[in-house]
Motif scaffolding. Structure first.
Motif, mmCIF file in Angstrom:
data_model
loop_
_atom_site.group_PDB
_atom_site.id
_atom_site.type_symbol
_atom_site.label_atom_id
_atom_site.label_comp_id
_atom_site.label_asym_id
_atom_site.label_seq_id
_atom_site.Cartn_x
_atom_site.Cartn_y
_atom_site.Cartn_z
ATOM 1 N N ARG A 269 0.859 -1.179 0.000
ATOM 2 C CA ARG A 269 0.000 0.000 0.000
ATOM 3 C C ARG A 269 0.898 1.232 0.000
ATOM 4 O O ARG A 269 2.049 1.153 0.442
ATOM 5 C CB ARG A 269 -0.941 0.004 1.210
ATOM 6 C CG ARG A 269 -0.246 0.032 2.567
ATOM 7 C CD ARG A 269 -1.276 -0.090 3.682
ATOM 8 N NE ARG A 269 -1.986 -1.337 3.612
ATOM 9 C CZ ARG A 269 -3.257 -1.505 4.009
ATOM 10 N NH1 ARG A 269 -3.931 -0.492 4.499
ATOM 11 N NH2 ARG A 269 -3.842 -2.687 3.932
ATOM 12 N N PRO A 270 0.427 2.377 -0.497
ATOM 13 C CA PRO A 270 1.303 3.547 -0.587
ATOM 14 C C PRO A 270 1.856 3.974 0.771
ATOM 15 O O PRO A 270 1.129 4.023 1.762
ATOM 16 C CB PRO A 270 0.388 4.632 -1.167
ATOM 17 C CG PRO A 270 -0.672 3.874 -1.901
ATOM 18 C CD PRO A 270 -0.898 2.625 -1.098
ATOM 19 N N GLY A 271 3.127 4.255 0.795
ATOM 20 C CA GLY A 271 3.780 4.815 1.973
ATOM 21 C C GLY A 271 4.127 6.269 1.707
ATOM 22 O O GLY A 271 3.417 6.965 0.979
ATOM 23 N N PRO A 272 5.225 6.761 2.275
ATOM 24 C CA PRO A 272 5.632 8.144 2.038
ATOM 25 C C PRO A 272 5.780 8.437 0.544
ATOM 26 O O PRO A 272 6.283 7.607 -0.212
ATOM 27 C CB PRO A 272 6.979 8.243 2.771
ATOM 28 C CG PRO A 272 6.894 7.193 3.832
ATOM 29 C CD PRO A 272 6.122 6.065 3.231
ATOM 30 N N ALA A 294 13.714 7.470 4.846
ATOM 31 C CA ALA A 294 13.890 7.839 6.258
ATOM 32 C C ALA A 294 12.553 7.917 6.980
ATOM 33 O O ALA A 294 12.471 7.685 8.195
ATOM 34 C CB ALA A 294 14.617 9.179 6.348
ATOM 35 N N ALA A 295 11.491 8.229 6.221
ATOM 36 C CA ALA A 295 10.161 8.341 6.812
ATOM 37 C C ALA A 295 9.371 7.040 6.743
ATOM 38 O O ALA A 295 8.322 6.915 7.378
ATOM 39 C CB ALA A 295 9.366 9.444 6.104
ATOM 40 N N ALA A 296 9.860 6.069 5.969
ATOM 41 C CA ALA A 296 9.118 4.826 5.756
ATOM 42 C C ALA A 296 9.393 3.814 6.864
ATOM 43 O O ALA A 296 10.410 3.889 7.565
ATOM 44 C CB ALA A 296 9.500 4.220 4.409
ATOM 45 N N GLU A 297 8.487 2.863 7.010
ATOM 46 C CA GLU A 297 8.702 1.775 7.948
ATOM 47 C C GLU A 297 9.792 0.852 7.428
ATOM 48 O O GLU A 297 9.911 0.623 6.225
ATOM 49 C CB GLU A 297 7.406 0.981 8.152
ATOM 50 C CG GLU A 297 6.320 1.752 8.878
ATOM 51 C CD GLU A 297 5.135 0.871 9.230
ATOM 52 O OE1 GLU A 297 5.280 -0.370 9.160
ATOM 53 O OE2 GLU A 297 4.079 1.415 9.574
ATOM 54 N N THR A 298 10.556 0.269 8.334
ATOM 55 C CA THR A 298 11.599 -0.679 7.955
ATOM 56 C C THR A 298 10.951 -1.989 7.516
ATOM 57 O O THR A 298 10.094 -2.518 8.222
ATOM 58 C CB THR A 298 12.547 -0.951 9.128
ATOM 59 O OG1 THR A 298 13.125 0.292 9.543
ATOM 60 C CG2 THR A 298 13.643 -1.923 8.740
#
Length: 306
Positions: A269-272, A294-298
């Motif tokens: 699903r779309p992230g940053p 840097a803003a996305a989940e690992t």
């Protein structure tokens, strides 16, 4: 012996790869809930070699000994003829088909640089094509039923894997096939819903021939009364419910099932996001991606990665 709930009374379920492991557990569980079962198994080895009618027939005999109804099918469901005869077996033996559980598969594990074309093709064939062809023939039957004014409460349960969701070192062929099964599930759910067909997938973790080395240390001691967390029978209740009319409204979903745990898996699903409103230069794209990461989940780690 039939369960008091008889969740699948009057239904006919087909289970592929049902001679051993997860498939056998599913077949027995469907029968216990009142379903008539077509037990499919080609009887091949862990790597897909050889063939024998024994495994499917033994499960049929187990079901019959417990008072249920079942027939064996030992055709190759990764062929058009085998998949068509699988559906025909259910219709000829029991007069209907309500549930298809796609479960057949085997392994040919190699690191990618050592994985040859035959091992890639064989695993893709049994897992991905072996899901597509039975699904296609069952879906064609159900579509014809719906068009004739007999809209079914049909169910398909596909078998993916954590390897298909996260990847697995040494299993590039298997992981790719299992990821493909998720894509196939989503498309089939979208296309077949109008005909009364629900399609879902599971990503099970259990001790089978394919995983016995990994899970060898989890086996409960006989007679100890300890919950055997890796027993394949732990996965089957979810499969039976998804394959029953009680699961109305649930389609296009992927569930992880292990021990006493059920998880709804949430996919891509779309992230940053960054939108310049014009074409990026390579340097600009790299700067934007660095900020987005840097803003996305690992991500969850690939199985077996160090």
């Amino acid at each position: 012996m039939t369960s008091p709930s008889a969740l699948c009374a009057g239904r006919v379920a087909v289970v592929t790869g049902a001679g051993r492991g997860l498939g056998r557990a599913h077949a027995l569980a469907f029968a216990a809930e009142g379903a008539k079962v077509v037990v499919n198994d080609l009887g091949v080895g862990l790597d897909g070699s050889g063939a024998a009618t024994g495994p499917a027939q033994r499960v049929v005999e187990e079901i019959r000994a417990a008072g249920g109804e079942a027939v064996a099918h030992d055709g190759d469901i990764a062929t058009t003829e085998g998949a068509a005869s699988l559906v025909a077996t259910a219709l000829d033996a029991f007069g209907r088909l309500d549930t298809l559980v796609n479960n057949a598969g085997f392994l040919r594990d190699r690191m990618l640089v050592n994985l040859d074309e035959d091992d890639w093709d064989a695993v893709m064939r049994v897992h991905l094509k072996g899901h597509f062809l039975p699904l296609r023939h069952a879906a064609a039957h159900w579509r014809a039923e719906a068009k004739a004014g007999r809209t079914p409460e049909a169910r398909i349960v596909n078998t993916s894997s954590g390897a298909g969701l996260l990847g697995s070192v040494g299993q590039g062929n298997y992981a790719a096939a299992k990821a493909g099964i998720v894509g196939l599930t989503l498309v089939a759910a979208a296309e077949m819903g109008r005909y009364g067909v629900q399609v879902n997938a599971i990503a099970p973790a259990a001790r089978t021939r394919m995983t016995e080395t990994a899970f060898a240390g989890t086996m409960a001691a006989p007679g100890a009364g300890v919950f055997d967390a890796m027993a394949p029978e732990n996965v089957s209740p979810l499969v039976v419910w998804l394959g029953s009319a009680a699961s109305a409204g649930v389609s296009g979903r992927v569930f992880e099932a292990e021990a006493g745990r059920i998880t709804v898996m949430e996919g891509w699903r779309p992230g940053p996001t960054a939108d310049k409103g014009a074409r990026w230069s390579p340097a600009e794209a790299g700067e934007a991606v660095t900020g987005l990461l840097a803003a996305a989940e690992t991500p969850q780690p690939v199985y077996g990665a160090r």
